[in-house]
Design a protein around this motif. Structure first.
Motif, PDB file in Angstrom:
ATOM      1  N   SER A 186       0.830  -1.222   0.000  1.00 36.74           N
ATOM      2  CA  SER A 186       0.000   0.000   0.000  1.00 36.74           C
ATOM      3  C   SER A 186       0.856   1.262   0.000  1.00 36.74           C
ATOM      4  CB  SER A 186      -0.948   0.023   1.206  1.00 36.74           C
ATOM      5  OG  SER A 186      -1.805  -1.084   1.168  1.00 36.74           O
ATOM      6  N   SER A 187       1.979   1.206  -0.739  1.00 43.23           N
ATOM      7  CA  SER A 187       2.861   2.366  -0.870  1.00 43.23           C
ATOM      8  C   SER A 187       2.370   3.246  -2.016  1.00 43.23           C
ATOM      9  CB  SER A 187       4.296   1.901  -1.169  1.00 43.23           C
ATOM     10  OG  SER A 187       4.786   1.134  -0.102  1.00 43.23           O
ATOM     11  N   PRO A 188       2.719   4.544  -1.986  1.00 46.09           N
ATOM     12  CA  PRO A 188       2.265   5.430  -3.059  1.00 46.09           C
ATOM     13  C   PRO A 188       2.863   5.036  -4.413  1.00 46.09           C
ATOM     14  CG  PRO A 188       3.529   6.654  -1.389  1.00 46.09           C
ATOM     15  CD  PRO A 188       3.475   5.228  -0.951  1.00 46.09           C
ATOM     16  N   LEU A 189       2.032   5.084  -5.422  1.00 46.36           N
ATOM     17  CA  LEU A 189       2.481   4.806  -6.789  1.00 46.36           C
ATOM     18  C   LEU A 189       2.951   6.107  -7.427  1.00 46.36           C
ATOM     19  CD1 LEU A 189      -0.458   2.463  -7.827  1.00 46.36           C
ATOM     20  CD2 LEU A 189       1.899   1.768  -7.392  1.00 46.36           C
ATOM     21  N   PRO A 190       3.829   6.022  -8.430  1.00 49.38           N
ATOM     22  CA  PRO A 190       4.302   7.249  -9.068  1.00 49.38           C
ATOM     23  C   PRO A 190       3.196   7.924  -9.885  1.00 49.38           C
ATOM     24  CG  PRO A 190       5.095   5.339 -10.268  1.00 49.38           C
ATOM     25  CD  PRO A 190       4.422   4.818  -9.030  1.00 49.38           C
ATOM     26  N   ASP A 191       3.409   9.212 -10.149  1.00 46.06           N
ATOM     27  CA  ASP A 191       2.490   9.958 -11.007  1.00 46.06           C
ATOM     28  C   ASP A 191       2.875   9.800 -12.474  1.00 46.06           C
ATOM     29  OD1 ASP A 191       1.090  11.185  -8.761  1.00 46.06           O
ATOM     30  OD2 ASP A 191       2.963  12.283  -8.451  1.00 46.06           O
ATOM     31  N   LEU A 192       4.122   9.351 -12.711  1.00 44.41           N
ATOM     32  CA  LEU A 192       4.619   9.175 -14.076  1.00 44.41           C
ATOM     33  C   LEU A 192       5.765   8.178 -14.057  1.00 44.41           C
ATOM     34  CD1 LEU A 192       4.681  10.174 -17.109  1.00 44.41           C
ATOM     35  CD2 LEU A 192       6.351  11.887 -16.351  1.00 44.41           C
ATOM     36  N   ILE A 193       5.769   7.270 -15.043  1.00 43.55           N
ATOM     37  CA  ILE A 193       6.892   6.347 -15.245  1.00 43.55           C
ATOM     38  C   ILE A 193       7.582   6.770 -16.537  1.00 43.55           C
ATOM     39  CG2 ILE A 193       7.574   3.957 -15.729  1.00 43.55           C
ATOM     40  CD1 ILE A 193       4.956   3.090 -14.284  1.00 43.55           C
ATOM     41  N   ILE A 194       8.912   6.834 -16.501  1.00 48.40           N
ATOM     42  CA  ILE A 194       9.664   7.158 -17.713  1.00 48.40           C
ATOM     43  C   ILE A 194      10.595   6.001 -18.038  1.00 48.40           C
ATOM     44  CG2 ILE A 194      11.288   8.727 -18.827  1.00 48.40           C
ATOM     45  CD1 ILE A 194      10.214  10.975 -17.106  1.00 48.40           C
ATOM     46  N   ALA A 195      10.458   5.491 -19.257  1.00 43.28           N
ATOM     47  CA  ALA A 195      11.341   4.431 -19.736  1.00 43.28           C
ATOM     48  C   ALA A 195      12.590   5.060 -20.332  1.00 43.28           C
ATOM     49  CB  ALA A 195      10.633   3.603 -20.811  1.00 43.28           C
TER      50      ALA A 195
END
Length: 196
Positions: free
Chosen positions: A73-82
């Motif tokens: 239940s940790s915060p997820l990112p607002d954006l993933i960059i490959a």
């Protein structure tokens, strides 16, 4: 520039590192409010992929990263960059959306033939987002891409070095773990030991 539903206050970037499939690892770096959050950086040994398959490695790592965050239940990112183009973005999308059923925006930073940041990609199908290479935004993205690459390469070198020093000393008769540790501490590396 991307038209995101909220400001990307937490951005995570991924990169793979291997030499012809040997010592395959991946790295994830986390930026919070555009500053590196080094305590949140993660290193991954590739567990399920044999040989040099960057796409399968990326999919494994992304799946492991976000499965764990959801579990905790940790915060997820607002954006993933490959760190890569269309192919890397698509395998991340498959892991995030198709497998984990998460809704996290995904961008890609493609490089040119001189390994410099060339363009920002976003959306599915990915399209080039016009960002002036001289702008602060472009420079920030390039620095973030460089950071994930640096972090991944360092981990890869550490792993490769451990494997090489381990194999060189483990095969010598009469050298146990304590002697091996003492030799490495005294000489610093197997290479220096060989030279003396």
């Amino acid at each position: 520039q991307l038209g995101l539903p909220q400001l990307p206050l937490q951005i995570e970037l991924f990169d793979n590192s291997n030499i012809q499939g040997e010592d395959a690892v991946a790295a994830c770096v986390v930026f919070k409010k555009l500053k590196p959050s080094k305590k949140d950086y993660r290193r991954f040994n590739i567990k399920t992929v044999v040989g040099p398959d960057d796409y399968a490695s990326m999919r494994e790592v992304v799946r492991r990263r976000y499965s764990r965050l959801v579990e905790e239940s940790s915060p997820l990112p607002d954006l993933i960059i490959a760190d890569g183009g269309i192919g890397q973005m698509e395998v991340i999308r498959k892991a995030v959306e198709d497998e984990l059923h998460l809704n996290i925006p995904i961008a890609g930073l493609a490089k040119n033939e001189r390994h410099r940041t060339r363009e920002l990609l976003f959306g599915f199908p990915p399209r080039t987002i016009g960002v002036d290479p001289k702008s602060q935004l472009f420079q920030t993205l390039a620095a973030m891409q460089e950071e994930v690459h640096r972090f991944g390469i360092r981990f890869h070198r550490e792993k490769r070095s451990k494997r090489q020093s381990a194999s060189a000393l483990d095969n010598l008769p009469g050298i146990g773990p304590k002697t091996k540790q003492l030799l490495l501490k005294t000489f610093g590396s197997v290479k220096r030991l060989r030279e003396t």
